[in-house]
Motif scaffolding. Structure first.
Motif, PDB file in Angstrom:
ATOM      1  N   MET A  32      32.003  61.200  37.852  1.00  0.00           N
ATOM      2  CA  MET A  32      30.822  62.059  37.709  1.00  0.00           C
ATOM      3  C   MET A  32      30.629  62.545  36.284  1.00  0.00           C
ATOM      4  SD  MET A  32      30.382  64.574  41.030  1.00  0.00           S
ATOM      5  CE  MET A  32      31.419  65.809  40.354  1.00  0.00           C
ATOM      6  N   CYS A  33      31.702  63.028  35.675  1.00  0.00           N
ATOM      7  CA  CYS A  33      31.578  63.688  34.376  1.00  0.00           C
ATOM      8  C   CYS A  33      32.933  63.659  33.691  1.00  0.00           C
ATOM      9  CB  CYS A  33      31.122  65.138  34.591  1.00  0.00           C
ATOM     10  SG  CYS A  33      30.714  66.050  33.092  1.00  0.00           S
ATOM     11  N   SER A  34      32.929  63.736  32.356  1.00  0.00           N
ATOM     12  CA  SER A  34      34.187  63.819  31.607  1.00  0.00           C
ATOM     13  C   SER A  34      33.961  64.588  30.314  1.00  0.00           C
ATOM     14  CB  SER A  34      34.744  62.430  31.316  1.00  0.00           C
ATOM     15  OG  SER A  34      33.861  61.710  30.510  1.00  0.00           O
ATOM     16  N   SER A  35      35.059  65.050  29.746  1.00  0.00           N
ATOM     17  CA  SER A  35      35.034  65.778  28.487  1.00  0.00           C
ATOM     18  C   SER A  35      36.200  65.313  27.637  1.00  0.00           C
ATOM     19  CB  SER A  35      35.139  67.282  28.741  1.00  0.00           C
ATOM     20  OG  SER A  35      35.319  67.979  27.523  1.00  0.00           O
ATOM     21  N   ASP A  36      35.926  65.002  26.375  1.00  0.00           N
ATOM     22  CA  ASP A  36      36.979  64.562  25.459  1.00  0.00           C
ATOM     23  C   ASP A  36      37.752  65.729  24.864  1.00  0.00           C
ATOM     24  OD1 ASP A  36      36.190  61.917  25.866  1.00  0.00           O
ATOM     25  OD2 ASP A  36      34.763  62.004  24.196  1.00  0.00           O
ATOM     26  N   ASP A  37      37.176  66.941  24.920  1.00  0.00           N
ATOM     27  CA  ASP A  37      37.832  68.100  24.318  1.00  0.00           C
ATOM     28  C   ASP A  37      38.092  69.242  25.303  1.00  0.00           C
ATOM     29  OD1 ASP A  37      35.283  69.153  24.717  1.00  0.00           O
ATOM     30  OD2 ASP A  37      34.850  69.409  22.585  1.00  0.00           O
ATOM     31  N   GLY A  38      37.684  69.084  26.559  1.00  0.00           N
ATOM     32  CA  GLY A  38      37.881  70.129  27.552  1.00  0.00           C
ATOM     33  C   GLY A  38      36.939  71.295  27.408  1.00  0.00           C
ATOM     34  N   VAL A  39      35.933  71.173  26.522  1.00  0.00           N
ATOM     35  CA  VAL A  39      35.002  72.278  26.269  1.00  0.00           C
ATOM     36  C   VAL A  39      33.586  71.924  26.703  1.00  0.00           C
ATOM     37  CG1 VAL A  39      33.998  73.775  24.487  1.00  0.00           C
ATOM     38  CG2 VAL A  39      36.411  73.099  24.353  1.00  0.00           C
ATOM     39  N   VAL A  40      33.110  70.751  26.304  1.00  0.00           N
ATOM     40  CA  VAL A  40      31.762  70.302  26.650  1.00  0.00           C
ATOM     41  C   VAL A  40      31.824  68.871  27.181  1.00  0.00           C
ATOM     42  CG1 VAL A  40      30.610  71.788  24.954  1.00  0.00           C
ATOM     43  CG2 VAL A  40      31.276  69.475  24.310  1.00  0.00           C
TER      44      VAL A  40
END
Length: 172
Positions: A32-40
């Motif tokens: 569904m979704c992912s973040s490379d930095d855990g922020v956005v």
């Protein structure tokens, strides 16, 4: 080279810092979704679930119920580490699951408090059982010597594509 659960314990040098990342899947297992930095959300995410990870409903306790009936989060936090396995000097990439992030961060604080960087020590990565849950453990086995450190720096600065990506560990 893929590092598997059965190959633990292993001695490595951690050549990258601790990074936070996130990924979220549907109940059916579709991404569904992912973040490379855990922020956005990552720029290549087709359908971001929120503008910021902190306010996403999938990052809230209870957004997922585990098979044993406990509250969890649908959005999984993890860290990606680049490693050099010793003595073979194989380059590996390791996904550290959320259940082991505290141990990894505590380990980094311990090493830094001794005036060292993770890339200057040999780390033994193993598993530990606690409360019917398996997690990773990290321990300094020795400090790298000057010549050894210089040689490993040469290995670690070669192209990033030389690191084999692993899916992390499947605990049995």
């Amino acid at each position: 080279m893929m590092l598997t659960f059965e190959e633990l314990p292993v001695e490595t040098v951690i050549v990258s810092g601790i990074t936070s990342a996130r990924t979220c899947f549907t109940n059916e297992g579709a991404h569904m979704c992912s973040s490379d930095d855990g922020v956005v959300p990552a720029a290549d995410t087709a359908t971001p679930q929120a503008n910021k990870c902190a306010i996403c409903t999938h990052n809230q306790w209870g957004s997922k119920i585990t098979p044993n009936g406990k509250r969890g989060k649908r959005c999984r936090e993890f860290s990606q580490l680049s490693l050099i396995q010793l003595p073979s000097r194989h380059k590996l990439s390791l996904v550290v699951p959320a259940t082991s992030l505290r141990a990894l961060r505590d380990y980094e604080k311990q090493v830094v408090s001794r005036g060292e960087k993770l890339s200057n020590v040999v780390t033994k990565i193993d598993t530990t059982e606690s409360n019917n849950r398996t997690s990773l453990s990290f321990r300094v086995t020795r400090f790298l010597q000057d010549g050894e450190l210089d040689e490993l720096k040469k290995v670690s600065t070669r192209t990033a594509s030389a690191f084999a990506v692993t899916e992390g560990f499947t605990f049995h």
